[in-house]
Design a protein around this motif. Structure first.
Motif, PDB file in Angstrom:
ATOM      1  N   GLY A   1      -7.661  57.119  53.254  1.00  0.00           N
ATOM      2  CA  GLY A   1      -7.220  55.760  52.963  1.00  0.00           C
ATOM      3  C   GLY A   1      -5.800  55.740  52.441  1.00  0.00           C
ATOM      4  N   ALA A   2      -5.195  54.567  52.481  1.00  0.00           N
ATOM      5  CA  ALA A   2      -3.836  54.406  51.953  1.00  0.00           C
ATOM      6  C   ALA A   2      -3.840  54.758  50.472  1.00  0.00           C
ATOM      7  CB  ALA A   2      -3.365  52.970  52.163  1.00  0.00           C
ATOM      8  N   GLY A   3      -2.872  55.548  50.051  1.00  0.00           N
ATOM      9  CA  GLY A   3      -2.747  55.934  48.660  1.00  0.00           C
ATOM     10  C   GLY A   3      -3.641  57.078  48.235  1.00  0.00           C
ATOM     11  N   GLU A   4      -4.476  57.572  49.124  1.00  0.00           N
ATOM     12  CA  GLU A   4      -5.371  58.680  48.797  1.00  0.00           C
ATOM     13  C   GLU A   4      -4.675  60.022  49.028  1.00  0.00           C
ATOM     14  OE1 GLU A   4      -9.859  57.065  49.669  1.00  0.00           O
ATOM     15  OE2 GLU A   4      -8.864  58.206  51.234  1.00  0.00           O
ATOM     16  N   SER A   5      -5.097  61.010  48.275  1.00  0.00           N
ATOM     17  CA  SER A   5      -4.698  62.392  48.497  1.00  0.00           C
ATOM     18  C   SER A   5      -5.940  63.160  48.892  1.00  0.00           C
ATOM     19  CB  SER A   5      -4.121  63.007  47.226  1.00  0.00           C
ATOM     20  OG  SER A   5      -2.947  62.343  46.849  1.00  0.00           O
ATOM     21  N   VAL A   6      -5.812  64.016  49.876  1.00  0.00           N
ATOM     22  CA  VAL A   6      -6.962  64.774  50.363  1.00  0.00           C
ATOM     23  C   VAL A   6      -6.623  66.255  50.318  1.00  0.00           C
ATOM     24  CG1 VAL A   6      -8.433  65.220  52.358  1.00  0.00           C
ATOM     25  CG2 VAL A   6      -7.715  62.899  51.856  1.00  0.00           C
TER      26      VAL A   6
ATOM     27  N   LEU B   1      -6.272  54.726  56.637  1.00  0.00           N
ATOM     28  CA  LEU B   1      -4.917  54.873  57.170  1.00  0.00           C
ATOM     29  C   LEU B   1      -4.910  55.898  58.302  1.00  0.00           C
ATOM     30  CD1 LEU B   1      -1.882  54.209  56.833  1.00  0.00           C
ATOM     31  CD2 LEU B   1      -1.771  56.102  55.227  1.00  0.00           C
ATOM     32  N   LEU B   2      -5.637  57.000  58.100  1.00  0.00           N
ATOM     33  CA  LEU B   2      -5.713  58.075  59.084  1.00  0.00           C
ATOM     34  C   LEU B   2      -7.173  58.432  59.313  1.00  0.00           C
ATOM     35  CD1 LEU B   2      -4.286  60.313  60.796  1.00  0.00           C
ATOM     36  CD2 LEU B   2      -4.444  61.758  58.753  1.00  0.00           C
ATOM     37  N   GLU B   3      -7.570  58.511  60.568  1.00  0.00           N
ATOM     38  CA  GLU B   3      -8.933  58.907  60.918  1.00  0.00           C
ATOM     39  C   GLU B   3      -8.880  60.029  61.945  1.00  0.00           C
ATOM     40  OE1 GLU B   3     -11.689  55.578  61.888  1.00  0.00           O
ATOM     41  OE2 GLU B   3      -9.906  54.342  61.568  1.00  0.00           O
TER      42      GLU B   3
END
Length: 92
Positions: free
Chosen positions: A51-56, A16-18
């Motif tokens: 990624g979509a739905g991931e937490s970092v 989703l984000l890079e």
């Protein structure tokens, strides 16, 4: 009857984000007689995929660039190098 070759797994979803090789430098205030460096590198080619739905979670010492990374991702500060992709679109 020959066995059919195994089906290949589907490709992984795109992030989703890079943040790709992001470099951010800050100018330093210098005194009249200070011969030190004129800038400080806060991030040096940092790369993160979310990624979509991931937490970092970003963990590091004070001054290691955690807030700078977040600000660069949101385009609140200029980057000297690198790219930010949101859903595959370059927003840097």
């Amino acid at each position: 009857m020959a066995d059919a070759p195994p089906a290949s797994p589907p490709p992984p979803p795109k992030p989703l984000l890079e943040l790709c090789a992001v470099t951010v430098r800050y100018a330093l205030r210098r005194g009249m007689f200070d011969a030190g460096p004129k800038e400080r590198t806060a991030l040096d080619r940092a790369t993160v995929f979310v990624g979509a739905g991931e937490s970092v979670g970003v963990v590091g010492e004070s001054g290691s660039g955690k807030s700078t990374l977040a600000r660069a991702a949101m385009r609140l500060i200029p980057m000297q190098e690198g790219r930010v992709l949101l859903e595959g679109r370059d927003i840097s």
